[in-house]
Design a protein around this motif. Structure first.
Motif, short mmCIF file in Angstrom:
data_model
loop_
_atom_site.label_atom_id
_atom_site.label_comp_id
_atom_site.label_asym_id
_atom_site.label_seq_id
_atom_site.Cartn_x
_atom_site.Cartn_y
_atom_site.Cartn_z
N PHE A 251 -2.76 4.01 -2.00
CA PHE A 251 -2.99 3.27 -3.25
C PHE A 251 -2.65 1.81 -2.98
CE2 PHE A 251 -1.63 7.54 -4.34
CZ PHE A 251 -2.46 7.93 -5.39
N GLY A 252 -3.38 0.91 -3.61
CA GLY A 252 -3.05 -0.50 -3.42
C GLY A 252 -3.98 -1.39 -4.22
N GLN A 253 -3.60 -2.67 -4.29
CA GLN A 253 -4.39 -3.63 -5.06
C GLN A 253 -5.44 -4.32 -4.21
OE1 GLN A 253 -2.67 -2.06 -7.27
NE2 GLN A 253 -2.36 -3.78 -8.67
N ASP A 254 -5.23 -4.38 -2.91
CA ASP A 254 -6.06 -5.18 -2.02
C ASP A 254 -6.92 -4.28 -1.14
OD1 ASP A 254 -6.25 -6.56 0.90
OD2 ASP A 254 -6.29 -8.11 -0.66
N VAL B 106 0.86 -1.18 0.00
CA VAL B 106 0.00 0.00 0.00
C VAL B 106 0.90 1.23 0.00
CG1 VAL B 106 -1.78 1.31 1.21
CG2 VAL B 106 -1.84 -1.19 1.26
N LYS B 107 0.73 2.07 -0.99
CA LYS B 107 1.49 3.32 -1.04
C LYS B 107 0.98 4.27 0.04
CE LYS B 107 4.52 5.80 -3.47
NZ LYS B 107 5.85 5.28 -3.82
N ALA C 275 -7.36 9.27 5.55
CA ALA C 275 -6.81 8.51 4.42
C ALA C 275 -7.75 8.63 3.23
CB ALA C 275 -6.62 7.05 4.80
N VAL C 276 -7.19 8.86 2.06
CA VAL C 276 -7.98 8.96 0.83
C VAL C 276 -7.53 7.86 -0.12
CG1 VAL C 276 -8.63 10.41 -1.12
CG2 VAL C 276 -8.28 11.44 1.13
N ASP C 277 -8.42 6.92 -0.40
CA ASP C 277 -8.11 5.82 -1.31
C ASP C 277 -8.24 6.34 -2.74
OD1 ASP C 277 -7.97 3.53 -2.84
OD2 ASP C 277 -9.47 2.41 -1.70
N LEU C 278 -7.13 6.39 -3.45
CA LEU C 278 -7.11 6.94 -4.80
C LEU C 278 -6.87 5.88 -5.87
CD1 LEU C 278 -5.28 10.33 -4.22
CD2 LEU C 278 -7.71 9.93 -4.56
N GLY C 279 -7.05 4.60 -5.50
CA GLY C 279 -6.98 3.57 -6.54
C GLY C 279 -5.87 2.58 -6.34
N THR C 280 -5.47 1.96 -7.44
CA THR C 280 -4.47 0.90 -7.41
C THR C 280 -3.06 1.48 -7.46
OG1 THR C 280 -4.35 0.67 -9.82
CG2 THR C 280 -6.10 -0.56 -8.68
N LEU C 281 -2.09 0.61 -7.35
CA LEU C 281 -0.69 1.04 -7.42
C LEU C 281 -0.36 1.66 -8.77
CD1 LEU C 281 1.10 -1.99 -5.69
CD2 LEU C 281 0.37 0.18 -4.66
N ASP C 282 -1.09 1.27 -9.81
CA ASP C 282 -0.87 1.85 -11.14
C ASP C 282 -1.19 3.34 -11.17
OD1 ASP C 282 -0.10 -0.61 -12.13
OD2 ASP C 282 -2.08 -1.11 -12.93
N GLU C 283 -2.01 3.81 -10.20
CA GLU C 283 -2.39 5.22 -10.14
C GLU C 283 -1.52 6.03 -9.18
OE1 GLU C 283 -4.89 6.76 -11.94
OE2 GLU C 283 -4.91 4.87 -13.05
#
Length: 227
Positions: free
Chosen positions: A165-168, A136-137, A186-194
């Motif tokens: 950011f993270g996949q899980d 998780v970034k 915390a603000v979830d902004l998507g996957t590691l690709d983002e």
């Protein structure tokens, strides 16, 4: 006001930290202030961390080897130079949530083609090295000294927000609850690709923002080639 994340992190008692520089030591201070214990390691060995442990407080902090810190942490923060991530042990991190605080600095890390061509992100590289961990970034777009200083209680109108950011999804929930413990939305902004949206030289990098401001600035950020 953002909805409060279920405080999954309350069951977590120990944060493993790999990297005892500015980010690692300041996250340690914030974690201890929030009631967590820390086990911290660097590349030079635990015997070099005596002064830091005294500063942090020996009741809640201890120095260890990298393998020991990885094994001890319920969550593990990685805050080492990007060029060193392939030296991280894999076995003690299997199944664990690994918070990645890294950014790409070519002058320090050397040129990395996958990043220069935008084929990957720094956290994507760490996830590739740790395929059985949940990366998780987090903590990469806040100045180190601000981490213990800018924390505020949940519900504070101007509470500072940090991106994850993270996949899980479950790993991100735990990371979000941990950030809430430390005093941040915390603000979830998507996957590691983002995760490029808040890396070095982006408009939101290092800038204090609320959750709404963070969402807006990241949504309007364009990806450019690394310099």
């Amino acid at each position: 006001m953002p909805a409060r994340t279920a405080c999954v992190a309350r069951t977590m008692s120990t944060l493993g930290i790999i990297g005892a520089g500015n980010i690692g030591s300041n996250v340690a201070k914030a974690a201890i202030a929030a009631g967590h214990d820390v086990v911290i390691a660097n590349s030079r060995g635990p015997e070099t961390l005596g002064d830091l442990i005294v500063e942090l407080g020996q009741e809640h902090a201890r120095a260890a080897t990298i393998d020991e810190a990885a094994a001890a942490g319920d969550i593990v923060l990685v805050a080492i130079p990007l060029s060193a991530i392939e030296t991280l042990p894999q076995a003690p991190l299997v199944g664990k949530i690994v918070l990645d605080a890294n950014n790409y600095y070519p002058g320090r890390d050397g040129r990395i083609a996958a990043l220069d061509t935008n084929m990957s992100t720094t956290s994507g590289l760490l996830q590739k090295h740790l395929p059985e961990s949940h990366v998780v970034k987090a903590f990469n777009h806040i100045n180190a000294k601000d981490i213990p200083r800018d924390a505020t209680p949940f519900g504070t109108p101007t509470r500072r927000a940090l991106a994850i950011f993270g996949q899980d999804g479950q790993a991100k929930e735990v990371a979000a609850a941990f950030l809430d413990d430390l005093g941040y939305d915390a603000v979830d902004l998507g996957t590691l690709d983002e995760s490029w949206r808040l890396e070095r030289d982006t408009p939101g990098y290092g800038k204090p923002m609320t959750a709404a401001e963070l969402r807006e600035i990241s949504a309007n950020t364009e990806r450019v080639q690394q310099q």
